[in-house]
Design a protein around this motif. Sequence first.
Motif, PDB file in Angstrom:
ATOM      1  N   LEU A 649      45.795  41.431  32.037  1.00 21.08           N
ATOM      2  CA  LEU A 649      44.702  40.460  32.070  1.00 21.08           C
ATOM      3  C   LEU A 649      44.363  40.045  33.500  1.00 21.08           C
ATOM      4  O   LEU A 649      43.200  39.796  33.828  1.00 21.08           O
ATOM      5  CB  LEU A 649      45.085  39.234  31.242  1.00 21.08           C
ATOM      6  CG  LEU A 649      45.143  39.446  29.719  1.00 21.08           C
ATOM      7  CD1 LEU A 649      45.642  38.183  29.033  1.00 21.08           C
ATOM      8  CD2 LEU A 649      43.764  39.816  29.196  1.00 21.08           C
ATOM      9  N   GLU A 650      45.392  39.952  34.349  1.00 15.08           N
ATOM     10  CA  GLU A 650      45.155  39.546  35.738  1.00 15.08           C
ATOM     11  C   GLU A 650      44.239  40.536  36.452  1.00 15.08           C
ATOM     12  O   GLU A 650      43.346  40.142  37.216  1.00 15.08           O
ATOM     13  CB  GLU A 650      46.488  39.434  36.496  1.00 15.08           C
ATOM     14  CG  GLU A 650      47.430  38.364  35.993  1.00 15.08           C
ATOM     15  CD  GLU A 650      48.179  38.793  34.746  1.00 15.08           C
ATOM     16  OE1 GLU A 650      48.061  39.998  34.368  1.00 15.08           O
ATOM     17  OE2 GLU A 650      48.857  37.951  34.139  1.00 15.08           O
ATOM     18  N   GLU A 651      44.436  41.836  36.181  1.00 11.88           N
ATOM     19  CA  GLU A 651      43.618  42.868  36.805  1.00 11.88           C
ATOM     20  C   GLU A 651      42.175  42.772  36.321  1.00 11.88           C
ATOM     21  O   GLU A 651      41.232  42.886  37.115  1.00 11.88           O
ATOM     22  CB  GLU A 651      44.206  44.241  36.479  1.00 11.88           C
ATOM     23  CG  GLU A 651      43.439  45.400  37.102  1.00 11.88           C
ATOM     24  CD  GLU A 651      44.043  46.743  36.722  1.00 11.88           C
ATOM     25  OE1 GLU A 651      43.261  47.723  36.607  1.00 11.88           O
ATOM     26  OE2 GLU A 651      45.276  46.815  36.534  1.00 11.88           O
ATOM     27  N   ILE A 652      41.984  42.575  35.005  1.00  5.36           N
ATOM     28  CA  ILE A 652      40.634  42.447  34.450  1.00  5.36           C
ATOM     29  C   ILE A 652      39.942  41.214  35.007  1.00  5.36           C
ATOM     30  O   ILE A 652      38.760  41.239  35.367  1.00  5.36           O
ATOM     31  CB  ILE A 652      40.697  42.388  32.914  1.00  5.36           C
ATOM     32  CG1 ILE A 652      41.292  43.692  32.357  1.00  5.36           C
ATOM     33  CG2 ILE A 652      39.313  42.151  32.320  1.00  5.36           C
ATOM     34  CD1 ILE A 652      41.536  43.656  30.866  1.00  5.36           C
ATOM     35  N   LEU A 659      33.007  41.112  40.508  1.00  2.00           N
ATOM     36  CA  LEU A 659      31.648  41.417  40.063  1.00  2.00           C
ATOM     37  C   LEU A 659      30.752  40.189  40.132  1.00  2.00           C
ATOM     38  O   LEU A 659      29.579  40.278  40.508  1.00  2.00           O
ATOM     39  CB  LEU A 659      31.684  41.964  38.629  1.00  2.00           C
ATOM     40  CG  LEU A 659      32.253  43.376  38.466  1.00  2.00           C
ATOM     41  CD1 LEU A 659      32.412  43.713  36.981  1.00  2.00           C
ATOM     42  CD2 LEU A 659      31.322  44.399  39.123  1.00  2.00           C
ATOM     43  N   GLU A 660      31.303  39.019  39.750  1.00  2.00           N
ATOM     44  CA  GLU A 660      30.518  37.780  39.832  1.00  2.00           C
ATOM     45  C   GLU A 660      30.104  37.498  41.266  1.00  2.00           C
ATOM     46  O   GLU A 660      28.960  37.096  41.544  1.00  2.00           O
ATOM     47  CB  GLU A 660      31.343  36.621  39.279  1.00  2.00           C
ATOM     48  CG  GLU A 660      31.509  36.652  37.766  1.00  2.00           C
ATOM     49  CD  GLU A 660      32.425  35.541  37.267  1.00  2.00           C
ATOM     50  OE1 GLU A 660      32.971  34.808  38.121  1.00  2.00           O
ATOM     51  OE2 GLU A 660      32.603  35.417  36.042  1.00  2.00           O
TER      52      GLU A 660
END
Length: 672
Positions: A649-652, A659-660
């Motif tokens: 989850l940390e990578e995602i 991206l933001e």
Amino acid sequence: MATDIQNLGSFVWTIAEILRGDFKQSEYGKVILPFVVLRRLDCILAESKDAVLEAEKSLPDGVDEATRDMILFGAIGGNVKVYNLSRFTFDKLRGQDPRQLHDNLVDYITKFSGNVRDIFLDKFLFTDQLKRLKDGGILWNVFERFCEIDLHPDSVSNLEMGYLFEELIRRFSEISNETAGEHFTPREVIRLIVDLLIANDDEKLTGRGIIRQVYDPACGTGGMLALTEEALKDFNDAIRVELFGQELNGESFGICKSDMLVTGHDPEQIAFGNTLTQDAHAGKRFHYMLSNPPYGVDWKKYQEPIKSEAENMGFDGRFGAGTPRISDGQLLFLQHMISKMRDDEIGSRIGIVMNGSPLFTGGAGSGESEIRRWMLENDWVEAIVALPTDLFYNTGIQTYVWLLTNRKPANRRGLVQLIDASGERFWKSMRKSLGSKRREIPEEARAEIVRIYAGFLNGDSGESDVSKIFDTEDFGYREIRVERPLRQRFEVTDEGIEALRDSKPFQRLDEDEQDRLLEFLPDVLGGENDTSPNGVERGLRKIATMAKIKLGAPLKKAIVAAMSVRDEDAEPELDKDGNPVPDPQLRDHELVPLTEDWHDYMEREVLPFVPDAWVDRSYTDARDKLVGRVGYEINFNRYFYRYVPPRPLEEIDAELKALEAEIAGLLKEVAA
């Protein structure tokens, strides 16, 4: 070589610019392909033109056609089985009055030997295209461009001509939105099939005086036949290879037959027509058979003769095992090929490439399943190879090569090898896509696949991720029908009333009968009344008497269906013999592996969870008459599934934040 062919194809393609406006894009091939064939034949025959004309003059009066052909073929020399008796060649036509070109070309075409003349007149309909070119005033321009191309075998080999035709067909198919894949198969796929077919045939192909007959029931332009011959000749140059085929598409047939003519093969062994309905090689048997039949193409308009053969001839015909669903005829081609296996010591080998549908489509008892059952129970399936996606020009779907033989070596009997060659180690990306073809199988990967197959490697041989060996029965199962008792109560509800109103038996009553039935229904069957099956039956007879209505079986059934409510706490309903009545809504089917007894399966997998279930023993197989219907399927994903753990989850989260930030920066630039 590929680059040279693409350059030559690009040059030929420039001729299409001349056709623009006078011909639709979808019609370019009708002009260019026969012109390429004509130019190829002209280059081959030009040197022997004078010798043939002299030989024709010396023919005795009244000579029959066969003798004439033999003499004139001899005047050409080599293995060429075509001649032309016109005084013209392309060079001589070029020196004539341009206004006479149309008539001169017609003279040139109509004076070919009959085996070629028919191709141009009947299959290519070339004289029609020449007239359109003449009427459009562009015939001379097109002819001039073709005169600039040297298609002599010394410049362009037969193999290279095959590549040229494929390049042109691919381009024509792209611009007209047609399916190029119906015409040809990528060469590296054909080479793989051929290598697999002959991988373990070293002893059978060694020596002199060996003859091998090769057959393709959907031969297209003849690419599979040509490459099979090339591979066999490379292995043993003394081998004699006889090529047979059949093709439905007129242009592809014309190209294939022309190729046979100039390479010394018997052109009559390439037949025109629908293989499935008009077997042009009935009674023939072949050593090697290979094909790439159309994927997902329905056979509805051909179904009558095919189903008639299946029903009336059974296994004496080609389709005795069954027929697949009408939307896909691939397994019809495979059955057709199996019917042509040789029943001698050498036997036959089959290589056919199909999509995933023939592996698993259709449940137990279906046509597809019965065909798979027939092949596996006869122990003909030797191996199946899963290919990478994006290999074909007109589709990116997954495809599979099936290998079958009726002469399995002892170590393969009763076994099937599955090879998953879809992974990255077996393909590389192309620098430039060709239609849907974005990948290709490099030579070293092809050799690796053949090594795994030839070595009969299993998981314990270090290839557990790509090659596994199974017993033929491992793909079979017995579908048993599991029933549970009907438990319900009778309750008159508003929903039930509406359901009854919508039923056809109720609607057949006149309006007064409907009103009387609905009036007495709640009082007689609702509330504290007996709602057991017997009680309901008595109540229905009472309603019929009170309402003066004849309650036939359909109406009774509609009333019970509308007012019945499933109730797990109710007692099971029993039939007149005291046996539980099955509940259709709870009916289920279990697939029991053929290697396991269904009694044991029920004890372990079903009864611990639904102890009131039982197996319907009347649900039997049509062939062996035992409980349950036999089915076969081959599911590659089940055997080669590879678990890929989700990313942390940390990578995602970090990727989303990046991206933001990138989007925010872009928005600032737009705002500025």
